[in-house]
Write an enzyme that holds these catalytic residues in place. Sequence first.
Site, PDB file in Angstrom:
ATOM      1  N   TYR A   1       0.932  -1.120  -0.004  1.00 34.40           N
ATOM      2  CA  TYR A   1       0.031  -0.028  -0.093  1.00 34.40           C
ATOM      3  C   TYR A   1       0.947   1.204  -0.008  1.00 34.40           C
ATOM      4  O   TYR A   1       1.860   1.150   0.830  1.00 34.40           O
ATOM      5  CB  TYR A   1      -0.667  -0.001   1.397  1.00 34.40           C
ATOM      6  CG  TYR A   1      -1.905   1.116   1.424  1.00 34.40           C
ATOM      7  CD1 TYR A   1      -2.820   1.253   0.542  1.00 34.40           C
ATOM      8  CD2 TYR A   1      -1.381   2.157   2.613  1.00 34.40           C
ATOM      9  CE1 TYR A   1      -3.636   2.382   0.721  1.00 34.40           C
ATOM     10  CE2 TYR A   1      -2.227   3.111   2.683  1.00 34.40           C
ATOM     11  CZ  TYR A   1      -3.450   3.177   1.801  1.00 34.40           C
ATOM     12  OH  TYR A   1      -4.214   4.389   1.926  1.00 34.40           O
TER      13      TYR A   1
ATOM     14  N   ASP B   1       9.177   2.617  -0.232  1.00 34.01           N
ATOM     15  CA  ASP B   1       8.440   3.308   0.387  1.00 34.01           C
ATOM     16  C   ASP B   1       8.517   3.075   2.033  1.00 34.01           C
ATOM     17  O   ASP B   1       8.505   1.779   2.413  1.00 34.01           O
ATOM     18  CB  ASP B   1       7.020   2.711  -0.125  1.00 34.01           C
ATOM     19  CG  ASP B   1       5.814   3.378   1.047  1.00 34.01           C
ATOM     20  OD1 ASP B   1       6.098   4.189   1.911  1.00 34.01           O
ATOM     21  OD2 ASP B   1       4.694   3.198   0.596  1.00 34.01           O
TER      22      ASP B   1
ATOM     23  N   LYS C   1       4.344   8.764   9.013  1.00 34.73           N
ATOM     24  CA  LYS C   1       4.248   8.238  10.391  1.00 34.73           C
ATOM     25  C   LYS C   1       5.378   8.721  11.287  1.00 34.73           C
ATOM     26  O   LYS C   1       5.098   9.945  11.694  1.00 34.73           O
ATOM     27  CB  LYS C   1       4.348   6.926  10.118  1.00 34.73           C
ATOM     28  CG  LYS C   1       3.266   6.210   9.193  1.00 34.73           C
ATOM     29  CD  LYS C   1       3.016   4.766   9.211  1.00 34.73           C
ATOM     30  CE  LYS C   1       1.672   4.353   8.135  1.00 34.73           C
ATOM     31  NZ  LYS C   1       0.439   4.070   8.822  1.00 34.73           N
TER      32      LYS C   1
HETATM   33  N1  PLP Z   1       2.816   3.908   2.385  1.00 35.69           N
HETATM   34  C1  PLP Z   1       2.832   3.024   3.441  1.00 35.69           C
HETATM   35  C2  PLP Z   1       3.900   1.812   3.454  1.00 35.69           C
HETATM   36  C3  PLP Z   1       1.777   3.053   4.101  1.00 35.69           C
HETATM   37  O1  PLP Z   1       1.493   2.209   5.247  1.00 35.69           O
HETATM   38  C4  PLP Z   1       0.978   4.237   4.223  1.00 35.69           C
HETATM   39  C5  PLP Z   1      -0.299   4.207   5.166  1.00 35.69           C
HETATM   40  O2  PLP Z   1      -0.509   3.423   5.839  1.00 35.69           O
HETATM   41  C6  PLP Z   1       0.958   5.059   3.242  1.00 35.69           C
HETATM   42  C7  PLP Z   1       2.037   4.994   2.426  1.00 35.69           C
HETATM   43  C8  PLP Z   1       0.020   6.379   3.169  1.00 35.69           C
HETATM   44  O3  PLP Z   1       0.406   7.170   4.226  1.00 35.69           O
HETATM   45  P1  PLP Z   1      -0.721   8.146   4.649  1.00 35.69           P
HETATM   46  O4  PLP Z   1      -1.992   7.245   5.353  1.00 35.69           O
HETATM   47  O5  PLP Z   1      -0.048   9.101   5.599  1.00 35.69           O
HETATM   48  O6  PLP Z   1      -1.281   8.857   3.597  1.00 35.69           O
END
Ligand code: PLP
Length: 429
Positions: A144, A239, A267
């Site tokens: 994700y 990511d 985060k």
């Molecule tokens: N990338 C990863 C690995 C994530 O776990 C998340 C959210 O859980 C995101 C991107 C997206 O982040 P946000 O919820 O701050 O938009």
Amino acid sequence: MNISRSTYLYNRARNVIPSGVNSPVRAFKSVGGTPLFIKKASGSILTDEDDNEYIDLIASWGPMILGHANPKIAEAINNKVEYSTSFGAPTEIEIAIAELITKMAPNIDKIRMVNSGTEACMSAIRLARGYTGRDKFIKFDGCYHGHSDSFLIKAGSGASTFGVPNSPGVTKGTANDTLTARYNDLEDVARLLEENKGEVAAIILEPVCGNMGCVLPKEGFLEGIRELCDKYELLLIFDEVMTGFRLAQGGAQEYFGINADLVTYGKVIGGGMPVGAFGGREEIMNYLSPDGPVYQAGTLSGNPIAMIAGYTMLKELYQNPQIYEGLAEKTTYLAEGLERVFSESIYDYRINHIGSMINVFFVDVDVVDFDTASQNNSELFGKFFHAMLNRGVYLPPSPYESYFLANSLSYEQLDHIINATIESLARMK
Ligand code: PLP
């Protein structure tokens, strides 16, 4: 009839907020029941609106690595807030956090702050496309990267060259440029690259996938991806929204010793405030506007309150590197405790853990990709979730999410979690 305050608030919320929540997983859809409305938290204890207390294994989905209401972060925010909450002009604290990040994380010459992990990932993809002049990118099934259109694609069967949108509102045109591969399967990636030679700008992946519950890269997988990126001259985007500043100071890049071209963060980097960031090699980052051609912007990007929270968090981690060892020891202690309890139960299970991330799957296969993660028995998961909640342990209310440990967790609390697991498994039927 007396209803709980959480139920009252949930009913009230549903009148004015879609499904009563501002992010879907909070609605307890996978586990059933009414979401808890949280009033406050301190360390690793959450208190709901009915004054029930829970040991928190969500940590706000990752950010709260030091625990809740950390006094240094709270003080830093309080001191800053009287100077106004936003200027929309450059501030010194933005430089301080950028300098600190470039010290802590490998391969980050320059970094730009945004407001969420989604923004970080979508901006990194745009930058990769602008830099390489190519349109397509590869993501992995089950990873994700936020809710921007081009990431909401799951693998089309057979000819998985072209993705299929998995949300209405994402157009086929968008989906066509997102290629999806199987996690931990280098051959699948090599095949996609061969079939789309000269068209792929980047591979983006979670180096440890927390969005399948906690799936670790197989030995050689990340190295193989790096080699494929070099061979086909495309960018590797890690990511690290979950793993950044959590697996190690330098995130997964440092933990696994792999160099990414671009890295996205979120985060932990915001200390609990809405912050994301993306960074990488200077020559790539210089492609960003206004000096470069790739447009990217944000009214509240680099917000001073968010920056002081993130800076204070990162400085604490930078000055106390032993936190990572302590977190890994606590996570191993919990994993071993759960392993003992589950091995004596009637249930099939697998426990994956790394650093301060851990998950229990109700499966009888090793969980290495989305197919195996999807075999998690959702009925058992739901029962386990509620049994644990009734015993004061707040697990993520979805089988596809990793638990996140915070430094504030005590061994006494970990023992409570292990004992609650014994009782929960015995009474789950
Ligand atoms: N990338 C990863 C690995 C994530 O776990 C998340 C959210 O859980 C995101 C991107 C997206 O982040 P946000 O919820 O701050 O938009």
